[in-house]
Design a protein around this motif. Structure first.
Motif, PDB file in Angstrom:
ATOM      1  N   ASP A   1       0.835  -1.205   0.000  1.00 60.17           N
ATOM      2  CA  ASP A   1       0.000   0.000   0.000  1.00 60.17           C
ATOM      3  C   ASP A   1       0.868   1.252   0.000  1.00 60.17           C
ATOM      4  N   GLU A   2       1.951   1.221   0.785  1.00 58.53           N
ATOM      5  CA  GLU A   2       2.843   2.373   0.838  1.00 58.53           C
ATOM      6  C   GLU A   2       3.535   2.587  -0.514  1.00 58.53           C
ATOM      7  N   ASN A   3       3.924   1.488  -1.154  1.00 63.35           N
ATOM      8  CA  ASN A   3       4.546   1.613  -2.481  1.00 63.35           C
ATOM      9  C   ASN A   3       3.566   2.187  -3.495  1.00 63.35           C
ATOM     10  N   ASP A   4       2.290   1.803  -3.366  1.00 64.18           N
ATOM     11  CA  ASP A   4       1.279   2.362  -4.263  1.00 64.18           C
ATOM     12  C   ASP A   4       1.169   3.872  -4.072  1.00 64.18           C
ATOM     13  N   ARG A   5       1.241   4.329  -2.822  1.00 66.65           N
ATOM     14  CA  ARG A   5       1.171   5.771  -2.571  1.00 66.65           C
ATOM     15  C   ARG A   5       2.393   6.484  -3.146  1.00 66.65           C
ATOM     16  N   LEU A   6       3.560   5.849  -2.987  1.00 72.58           N
ATOM     17  CA  LEU A   6       4.773   6.446  -3.560  1.00 72.58           C
ATOM     18  C   LEU A   6       4.690   6.488  -5.086  1.00 72.58           C
ATOM     19  N   ASP A   7       4.142   5.417  -5.663  1.00 69.51           N
ATOM     20  CA  ASP A   7       3.990   5.399  -7.116  1.00 69.51           C
ATOM     21  C   ASP A   7       3.067   6.516  -7.582  1.00 69.51           C
ATOM     22  N   ALA A   8       1.951   6.700  -6.848  1.00 65.93           N
ATOM     23  CA  ALA A   8       1.021   7.760  -7.223  1.00 65.93           C
ATOM     24  C   ALA A   8       1.689   9.127  -7.115  1.00 65.93           C
ATOM     25  N   TYR A   9       2.486   9.308  -6.087  1.00 70.11           N
ATOM     26  CA  TYR A   9       3.194  10.575  -5.915  1.00 70.11           C
ATOM     27  C   TYR A   9       4.188  10.808  -7.053  1.00 70.11           C
ATOM     28  N   GLU A  10       4.915   9.747  -7.422  1.00 75.86           N
ATOM     29  CA  GLU A  10       5.893   9.908  -8.496  1.00 75.86           C
ATOM     30  C   GLU A  10       5.210  10.077  -9.856  1.00 75.86           C
ATOM     31  N   ARG A  11       4.027   9.497 -10.012  1.00 77.47           N
ATOM     32  CA  ARG A  11       3.284   9.723 -11.250  1.00 77.47           C
ATOM     33  C   ARG A  11       2.980  11.209 -11.427  1.00 77.47           C
ATOM     34  N   GLU A  12       2.656  11.878 -10.306  1.00 72.83           N
ATOM     35  CA  GLU A  12       2.397  13.316 -10.377  1.00 72.83           C
ATOM     36  C   GLU A  12       3.660  14.066 -10.829  1.00 72.83           C
ATOM     37  N   LEU A  13       4.796  13.659 -10.293  1.00 71.20           N
ATOM     38  CA  LEU A  13       6.048  14.314 -10.669  1.00 71.20           C
ATOM     39  C   LEU A  13       6.399  14.060 -12.131  1.00 71.20           C
ATOM     40  N   ALA A  14       5.957  12.907 -12.656  1.00 70.00           N
ATOM     41  CA  ALA A  14       6.336  12.511 -14.013  1.00 70.00           C
ATOM     42  C   ALA A  14       5.546  13.242 -15.090  1.00 70.00           C
ATOM     43  N   ASP A  15       4.554  14.058 -14.701  1.00 67.53           N
ATOM     44  CA  ASP A  15       3.777  14.817 -15.686  1.00 67.53           C
ATOM     45  C   ASP A  15       4.605  16.028 -16.104  1.00 67.53           C
ATOM     46  N   LEU A  16       5.344  15.892 -17.200  1.00 63.79           N
ATOM     47  CA  LEU A  16       6.357  16.889 -17.583  1.00 63.79           C
ATOM     48  C   LEU A  16       5.823  18.006 -18.485  1.00 63.79           C
ATOM     49  N   HIS A  17       4.588  17.906 -18.969  1.00 60.46           N
ATOM     50  CA  HIS A  17       3.995  18.945 -19.824  1.00 60.46           C
ATOM     51  C   HIS A  17       4.820  19.187 -21.081  1.00 60.46           C
ATOM     52  N   CYS A  18       5.461  18.169 -21.600  1.00 69.27           N
ATOM     53  CA  CYS A  18       6.354  18.370 -22.748  1.00 69.27           C
ATOM     54  C   CYS A  18       5.824  17.732 -24.031  1.00 69.27           C
ATOM     55  N   LEU A  19       5.254  16.541 -23.948  1.00 71.02           N
ATOM     56  CA  LEU A  19       4.804  15.837 -25.141  1.00 71.02           C
ATOM     57  C   LEU A  19       3.303  16.054 -25.304  1.00 71.02           C
ATOM     58  N   GLU A  20       2.898  16.677 -26.388  1.00 71.42           N
ATOM     59  CA  GLU A  20       1.522  17.077 -26.555  1.00 71.42           C
ATOM     60  C   GLU A  20       0.869  16.393 -27.750  1.00 71.42           C
ATOM     61  N   LEU A  21      -0.408  16.016 -27.552  1.00 73.36           N
ATOM     62  CA  LEU A  21      -1.239  15.475 -28.623  1.00 73.36           C
ATOM     63  C   LEU A  21      -2.574  16.200 -28.619  1.00 73.36           C
ATOM     64  N   GLY A  22      -3.151  16.358 -29.784  1.00 74.59           N
ATOM     65  CA  GLY A  22      -4.464  16.950 -29.870  1.00 74.59           C
ATOM     66  C   GLY A  22      -5.542  15.947 -29.508  1.00 74.59           C
ATOM     67  N   PRO A  23      -6.796  16.385 -29.375  1.00 75.67           N
ATOM     68  CA  PRO A  23      -7.877  15.476 -28.965  1.00 75.67           C
ATOM     69  C   PRO A  23      -8.091  14.324 -29.934  1.00 75.67           C
ATOM     70  N   GLU A  24      -7.928  14.558 -31.241  1.00 81.18           N
ATOM     71  CA  GLU A  24      -8.100  13.471 -32.197  1.00 81.18           C
ATOM     72  C   GLU A  24      -7.019  12.398 -32.018  1.00 81.18           C
ATOM     73  N   GLN A  25      -5.777  12.857 -31.782  1.00 86.03           N
ATOM     74  CA  GLN A  25      -4.685  11.908 -31.574  1.00 86.03           C
ATOM     75  C   GLN A  25      -4.831  11.172 -30.245  1.00 86.03           C
ATOM     76  N   ILE A  26      -5.355  11.870 -29.218  1.00 86.07           N
ATOM     77  CA  ILE A  26      -5.595  11.218 -27.929  1.00 86.07           C
ATOM     78  C   ILE A  26      -6.609  10.087 -28.114  1.00 86.07           C
ATOM     79  N   ARG A  27      -7.627  10.352 -28.902  1.00 81.87           N
ATOM     80  CA  ARG A  27      -8.636   9.328 -29.173  1.00 81.87           C
ATOM     81  C   ARG A  27      -7.998   8.116 -29.850  1.00 81.87           C
ATOM     82  N   LEU A  28      -7.130   8.357 -30.818  1.00 78.89           N
ATOM     83  CA  LEU A  28      -6.436   7.255 -31.482  1.00 78.89           C
ATOM     84  C   LEU A  28      -5.573   6.465 -30.496  1.00 78.89           C
ATOM     85  N   LEU A  29      -4.826   7.200 -29.642  1.00 81.22           N
ATOM     86  CA  LEU A  29      -3.931   6.540 -28.690  1.00 81.22           C
ATOM     87  C   LEU A  29      -4.706   5.673 -27.712  1.00 81.22           C
ATOM     88  N   GLN A  30      -5.790   6.191 -27.152  1.00 81.00           N
ATOM     89  CA  GLN A  30      -6.547   5.421 -26.172  1.00 81.00           C
ATOM     90  C   GLN A  30      -7.258   4.237 -26.829  1.00 81.00           C
TER      91      GLN A  30
END
Length: 793
Positions: free
Chosen positions: A421-450
């Motif tokens: 459980d503690e590792n899951d919390r650490l993972d969630a915290y690091e996921r927040e840090l990993a959001d680098l705002h650098c690689l961008e896709l438009g909504p149409e491309q997001i739809r394709l990716l998902q």
């Protein structure tokens, strides 16, 4: 509908792609209110079935208690108290049979014990018997001469005697003593290496067989030899730490026993022997090999109800889970049993069986202790001085040990769950840090990716054979779809209208790529999808079912590259190689490789110096018979010359050459050892984590796609500028944590950040590691941009 989806997406302007999956955690878990369908699985209509991490329920605990009671009563009525007399009698019987069998193996044709011992004494004489008087005579030399011990230590000492011509043991004061084998028994020492090994092992075993049941003059009753337990104790008693040990028990009013005297009396039979009312020994009870063998038998008697207890609870666990799996999976034929995952039914390594074992062994031990106390009170007739002795011999120590182990395993399971459980919390915290705002896709491309990610998971589910794992993966996919659906519902879009099935997915992929050929987004989608790691926790009640799920298929190469016309197999392979290169840069792999080389060189150098210094001592062992009869300086010189291929005058390398060869061998061994050690250290320090992955992905995309394929320096510079801002932001957070560890620094990217559940110390550790990866990525990206600009100029 596609236009409505695009307009709904444009409200978000441009979406950042840094994580594979949405961060929504507000979905109902299967089995809770508001959820229904085939994903719900129940056990007896009450609890959700969690096969690997399920807790023991009421019925499990009741069966565990019943098993403990039944086996506790079995122990009380059928096992009884521990008996040294019974152990001695049983051990003597089995030892006598062993001696006769060994004698027959060596050619004896009789059937009586006395004849068997005489036969073995005559045919398997022993070198150390020549030191009988040195070790205290006929009654004591079996105890004080270590090579007469029936144990691994005795075997080692026997071989030692063969190769050194010396016997090892203790004197009457318990001090270590190493003495020469007398000339009268030197003939029993081997001449060649093979003969020494044979006499030190085979002859030793047959000679021990002649002594283990007494002598031919007193067969079955005379002095035996120490077994493995007493042998180890005796050998340890020769260590200096025991020489000045305090007294361990009173001998009388003014006399005391020390440690070495205590074990001597244990072997002689005076410590455990029966005494009359005046304290005089009327029947000695030797603690020799025969007694140790009997004790093992007595312990086996105690182990029987303990093993029966484990059989009861584990059989119930297996049977109950097996029946449930057959019902849940609707298995009708024997051939369908392969659909059951063994991990779901085997009674090992899970929380439920650990708790059942703790309960059953605890009840068993409680009943055993109560029974021992009552019977000891009756036997002692109210005498306090005899109550403790009676109580001890009636306690089942195997049961106590099993209970202790069960408690430890139960606690371990609980701690592992908390740690998870503690590792899951650490993972969630690091996921927040990993959001680098650098690689961008438009909504149409997001739809394709998902849509592509969903197709990859569906393909993996179809290839999963085990029914329970397949079901867990289906549950994960459904929750993932629910998370996306909730976000779409806020914008008036239905999931069924948003997600594209495979044929439509690839048609839309090619269509959008042809309309915008100058944009690199297809490669970003390919990279994101190829690095996808499904089945992480999604924040619902089903997360425990997702642990251990594996994803192994190559959908991207087998299906994706063949189904669209933009990213081919060569392109995907190039992206994969670029990702490995980027990971090496972010992980500073070059620096680690240099450290490996340096560590190997240092280790090899040290080994070379050691081998050089000790070459004069190593050489005689290599030369062997070639230098027999020499000693001192002549032995050293001749041995080194032998290793060097002979003297200089005879065309060899001489003493210097021999020394160099030995030193060189040390260098080789040192290099091998150093390589292994540095490799181990490097493995223990391998990089991991979400920030490491995102930084590597960012660097790979910038190098392989933006700069190399599209020569888009401007986009690379924008990424670097955004990366600089993120580094500065995280650096400020780290400094704040270090200045005031009690203050919680909130991330602005998500209102539901889990930082309140992560200690400031651990936050700082994750931040520090993350900054290290981001700075390395930034430095390499700066070099790549500079090189690209020079290339364009």
């Amino acid at each position: 509908m596609d236009k409505e989806i695009v307009r709904a997406g444009e409200e978000l302007e441009c979406t950042v792609v840094g994580l594979e999956f949405p961060k929504t955690r507000l979905l109902p878990a299967p089995g809770s209110e508001g959820s229904s369908g085939p994903r719900e699985r129940f056990l007896e209509g009450e609890t959700r079935w969690e096969p690997r991490l399920s807790k023991a329920d009421k019925l499990d605990c009741e069966i565990a208690v019943a098993s403990g009671v039944i086996t506790g009563l079995v122990d009380s009525f059928f096992v009884g108290k521990f008996s040294f007399e019974r152990a001695s009698e049983w051990g003597s019987k089995k030892t006598n049979e062993f001696v006769i069998a060994m004698a027959r193996l060596s050619g004896y044709e009789g059937g009586d014990l006395e004849g068997a011992i005489k036969h073995l004494e005559k045919n398997f004489e022993f070198a150390a018997d020549g030191n009988t008087d040195d070790f205290g005579g006929g009654r004591q030399h079996h105890f004080r001469d270590f090579s007469h011990h029936f144990s691994l230590g005795g075997l080692v000492c026997s071989i030692f005697t063969q190769f050194t011509g010396k016997a090892i043991g203790t004197d009457t004061a318990g001090r270590l003593m190493i003495i020469d084998i007398p000339d009268s028994h030197a003939e029993h020492l081997g001449d060649t290496v093979q003969e020494k090994i044979m006499k030190g092992t085979v002859i030793w075993l047959f000679h021990i067989a002649s002594d283990v049941a007494g002598s031919s003059s007193n067969p079955g009753k005379g002095t035996g030899v120490p077994g493995p337990i007493l042998s180890l104790i005796k050998q340890l008693s020769a260590l200096p730490i025991f020489q000045n040990a305090r007294t361990v028990m009173e001998r009388g009013e003014d006399e005391e026993f020390n440690f070495r005297e205590l074990i001597a009396k244990l072997f002689n039979g005076t410590l455990l022997g029966k005494r009359d009312d005046n304290g005089k020994i009327i029947e000695p009870m030797r603690f020799d090999f025969r007694m140790e063998l009997g004790i093992v038998h007595e312990v086996g008697r105690q182990a029987a109800p303990v093993l029966l207890n484990q059989c009861f609870i584990r059989s119930f666990y297996f049977g109950r889970r097996f029946a449930h799996e057959i019902k849940a999976l609707e298995i009708k034929r024997l051939s369908e049993l392969s659909r059951i995952d063994p991990a779901d039914i085997l009674p090992f390594r899970n929380r439920a069986i650990a708790r059942m074992s703790t309960i059953s062994t605890g009840v068993f031990t409680l009943i055993d202790a109560a029974d021992a106390a009552v019977r000891a009170a009756i036997a002692s007739k109210g005498k306090k001085e005899t109550f403790l002795g009676e109580f001890i011999v009636r306690i089942n120590f195997v049961g106590i040990g099993t209970f202790a182990i069960a408690c430890a395993l139960d606690v371990k399971e609980v701690l592992m769950e908390r740690s998870s459980d503690e590792n899951d919390r650490l993972d969630a915290y690091e996921r927040e840090l990993a959001d680098l705002h650098c690689l961008e896709l438009g909504p149409e491309q997001i739809r394709l990716l998902q849509s592509l990610q969903r197709s990859i998971v569906i393909n993996d589910i179809e290839k999963t054979e085990k029914a329970r794992r397949k079901e867990a993966k289906e549950i994960w996919l459904a929750e993932w779809e629910d998370a996306i659906s909730m976000g779409l519902a806020e914008r008036g879009v239905l999931m069924k209208d948003y997600i594209l099935e495979e044929p439509e997915l690839y048609a839309q992929f090619d269509k959008l790529a042809s309309l915008d050929p100058a944009k690199p987004w297809p490669y970003l989608i390919a990279l994101e999808a190829d690095l996808m790691a499904p089945y992480p926790p999604l924040g619902g009640n089903s997360d425990k079912e997702f642990k251990g799920l594996k994803f192994e298929n190559d959908y991207m190469l087998d299906t994706f590259c063949r189904s669209q016309s933009v990213v081919g197999k060569d392109d995907l392979e190039s992206l994969r190689k670029g990702m490995k290169h980027a990971e090496g840069e972010v992980d500073a792999r070059l620096a680690k490789n240099v450290a490996k080389v340096v560590g190997t060189v240092v280790f090899a150098t040290a080994a070379t110096l050691v081998a050089f210094v000790f070459a004069p001592f190593i050489a005689p062992f290599i030369a062997g018979e070639a230098v027999a009869g020499l000693s001192g300086a002549a032995l050293t010189s001749a041995s080194l010359a032998f290793v060097g291929g002979g003297a200089l005058a005879a065309g060899g390398l001489g003493m210097a050459g021999g020394t160099a060869i030995i030193a060189g061998g040390g260098a080789v061994l040192g290099a091998l050892g150093g390589t292994g050690i540095t490799q181990l250290v490097a493995t223990m320090n391998n990089a991991d984590g979400f920030v490491f992955l995102e930084a590597s992905k960012l660097l790979c995309y910038s190098e392989e796609v933006l700069l190399q394929r599209y020569a888009d320096v401007d986009s690379a510079r924008k990424i670097k500028a955004t990366l600089n801002e993120r580094i500065l932001e995280l650096d400020i957070m780290l400094q704040s944590l270090r200045e005031d560890g009690e203050n919680k620094v909130q991330l602005e990217v998500d209102e539901r950040s889990l930082e309140e559940e992560v200690s400031p110390k651990k936050q700082a550790k994750v931040l520090s590691k993350s900054l290290k990866y981001l700075r390395r990525c930034n430095e390499k990206l700066a070099k790549d941009i500079s090189a690209a600009v020079k290339g364009q100029g």
